[in-house]
Write an enzyme that holds these catalytic residues in place. Structure first.
Site, PDB file in Angstrom:
ATOM      1  CD  GLU A 110      -2.359   1.270   2.883  1.00  0.00           C
ATOM      2  OE1 GLU A 110      -1.837   0.645   3.838  1.00  0.00           O
ATOM      3  OE2 GLU A 110      -3.425   1.894   2.984  1.00  0.00           O
ATOM      4  CG  ASN A 133      -4.885   3.873   0.115  1.00  0.00           C
ATOM      5  OD1 ASN A 133      -4.107   3.329  -0.677  1.00  0.00           O
ATOM      6  ND2 ASN A 133      -4.719   3.830   1.425  1.00  0.00           N
ATOM      7  CE  LYS A 193      -7.339   1.219   3.586  1.00  0.00           C
ATOM      8  NZ  LYS A 193      -6.088   1.699   4.258  1.00  0.00           N
ATOM      9  CD  GLU A 245      -5.769   4.777   5.448  1.00  0.00           C
ATOM     10  OE1 GLU A 245      -5.380   3.944   6.277  1.00  0.00           O
ATOM     11  OE2 GLU A 245      -6.109   4.468   4.292  1.00  0.00           O
ATOM     12  CB  CYS A 259      -4.194  -1.403   4.537  1.00  0.00           C
ATOM     13  SG  CYS A 259      -3.305  -1.346   6.083  1.00  0.00           S
ATOM     14  CG  ASN A 300       1.707   1.668   4.449  1.00  0.00           C
ATOM     15  OD1 ASN A 300       2.202   2.758   4.183  1.00  0.00           O
ATOM     16  ND2 ASN A 300       1.764   0.693   3.588  1.00  0.00           N
TER      17      ASN A 300
HETATM   18  N1  ING Z   1      -3.677   0.722   8.529  1.00  0.00           N
HETATM   19  C1  ING Z   1      -4.147  -0.057   9.611  1.00  0.00           C
HETATM   20  C2  ING Z   1      -4.738  -1.400   9.193  1.00  0.00           C
HETATM   21  O1  ING Z   1      -5.928  -1.574   9.029  1.00  0.00           O
HETATM   22  C3  ING Z   1      -5.534  -0.195  11.614  1.00  0.00           C
HETATM   23  C4  ING Z   1      -5.071   0.705  10.515  1.00  0.00           C
HETATM   24  C5  ING Z   1      -4.623  -0.962  12.374  1.00  0.00           C
HETATM   25  C6  ING Z   1      -6.875  -0.298  11.862  1.00  0.00           C
HETATM   26  C7  ING Z   1      -5.095  -1.808  13.369  1.00  0.00           C
HETATM   27  C8  ING Z   1      -7.370  -1.146  12.860  1.00  0.00           C
HETATM   28  C9  ING Z   1      -6.473  -1.907  13.634  1.00  0.00           C
HETATM   29  O2  ING Z   1      -3.918  -2.309   9.124  1.00  0.00           O
HETATM   30  C10 ING Z   1      -4.258   1.009   7.335  1.00  0.00           C
HETATM   31  N2  ING Z   1      -3.504   1.719   6.478  1.00  0.00           N
HETATM   32  O3  ING Z   1      -5.387   0.667   7.052  1.00  0.00           O
END
Ligand code: ING
Length: 312
Positions: A46, A106, A123, A142, A168, A193
């Site tokens: 990503e 995205n 996304k 985001e 992601c 990421n």
């Molecule tokens: N990053 C993270 C993901 O979904 C996140 C944000 C992390 C959300 C952990 C919920 C829990 O892996 C992106 N870029 O979506």
């Protein structure tokens, strides 16, 4: 046997100050490794051209524009497409897309082995928040920088295989895989990421976040009898750490390969696309086993409504 030698091209952090040229040089080096390893397809993470900029709040149009690509390929990214085409390698890469009419997504694209774009995904599940949140130890904006994707979950034919893409946070939502599973997807390519800390819960460990990442892609693979290639941009970006742990998951949900570092690292596995057949013809033969008359809430309802009518 329909075999695809797949390279998961994990990247270490991209610093805010890194130029596109410096990043493209890293992508080209990973492509060289992939050619050496005999890859047919390489999946990049990503937002693989820039730092994970949604961690920074900005309202300055000039600064924001810096992160987005009006063309794909554009002048700075064309060398990646040309190198891949010369090597006969199909690529999938994630970037911040600015459309001609000013929309921001995205986005992840996929090319065939001649460098033609044959698939595009924007996304849909945007995590985090839309306004600056002083309560958080770091931002995850985001919803400020991107619109939700407007292409659905496309599945397309490439390398004699039904392929789809996620980005992601999408990997955490079973509906996303099932939308592609119901189109017969055999290979899902995704990049991520993922911060190793939770900006709202300091007690959540990096190990637990890696566990959730693995759990999500293993479930998606098994429950739709598809391969899943899940590629991190990990390591440290301007002091912010992200998990690495890129994996290739087989249609039984087993992790068959995982990266060892948090840096630029190519993970390679020869994937038999026909290994998706048995699951699709037995335990996950959707046509034979699904009972859609009982699934109405899943598309009729967004949030929780308790049996007594109370919400949330
Ligand atoms: N990053 C993270 C993901 O979904 C996140 C944000 C992390 C959300 C952990 C919920 C829990 O892996 C992106 N870029 O979506």
């Amino acid at each position: 046997m329909r075999q695809i030698v797949i390279g998961a091209a994990q990247m270490g952090g991209i610093q805010k100050a890194e130029t596109r040229a410096q990043v493209v040089a890293r992508l080209l080096a990973l492509l060289d490794d992939a050619a050496q390893a005999g890859c047919d397809l390489v999946v990049f993470p990503e937002l693989c051209l820039t730092t994970f900029f949604p961690r920074w709040y900005s309202e300055d149009p000039a600064e924001i524009e810096r992160w987005f690509e009006p063309d794909m390929p554009g002048p700075e990214t064309r060398p990646v497409f040309e190198s891949a085409a010369e090597k006969g390698i199909a690529i999938s890469l994630g970037y911040a897309e600015l459309t001609p009419d000013g929309h921001r997504f995205n986005t992840q694209i996929m090319t065939d082995q001649s460098g033609q774009i044959v698939g595009k995904y924007r996304k849909i599940h945007l995590p985090g928040h839309g306004a600056f949140d002083p309560e958080r130890s770091f931002q995850h904006l985001e919803k400020h920088y991107f619109e939700p994707g407007d292409l659905g979950f496309p599945v397309f034919r490439n390398l004699d295989t039904w392929m789809g893409m996620l980005i992601c946070n999408d990997r955490r939502w079973p509906e996303a895989y099932r939308e592609m599973g119901l189109q017969g997807v055999e290979l899902v390519c995704l990049g991520y990421n993922t911060p190793s800390a939770n900006s709202q819960n300091a007690s959540e460990s990096a190990d637990l976040r890696q566990f959730h990442s693995d759990l999500s892609v293993q479930a998606g693979a098994y429950q739709n009898s598809t391969w899943v290639v899940s590629v991190a941009k990990g390591g440290v970006e301007d002091g912010h750490h992200m998990i690495a742990g890129s994996v290739i998951v087989d249609p039984n949900g087993q992790i068959v390969a995982r990266t060892k570092t948090e840096a630029d690292e190519l993970l390679v596995h020869a994937c038999d696309m026909d290994a998706t057949r048995f699951g699709k013809e037995s335990v996950f033969d959707f046509k034979r086993h699904r009972r859609i008359e009982h699934y109405g809430r899943i598309t009729r309802q967004t949030g929780v409504i308790h049996p007594d009518g109370s919400e949330g």
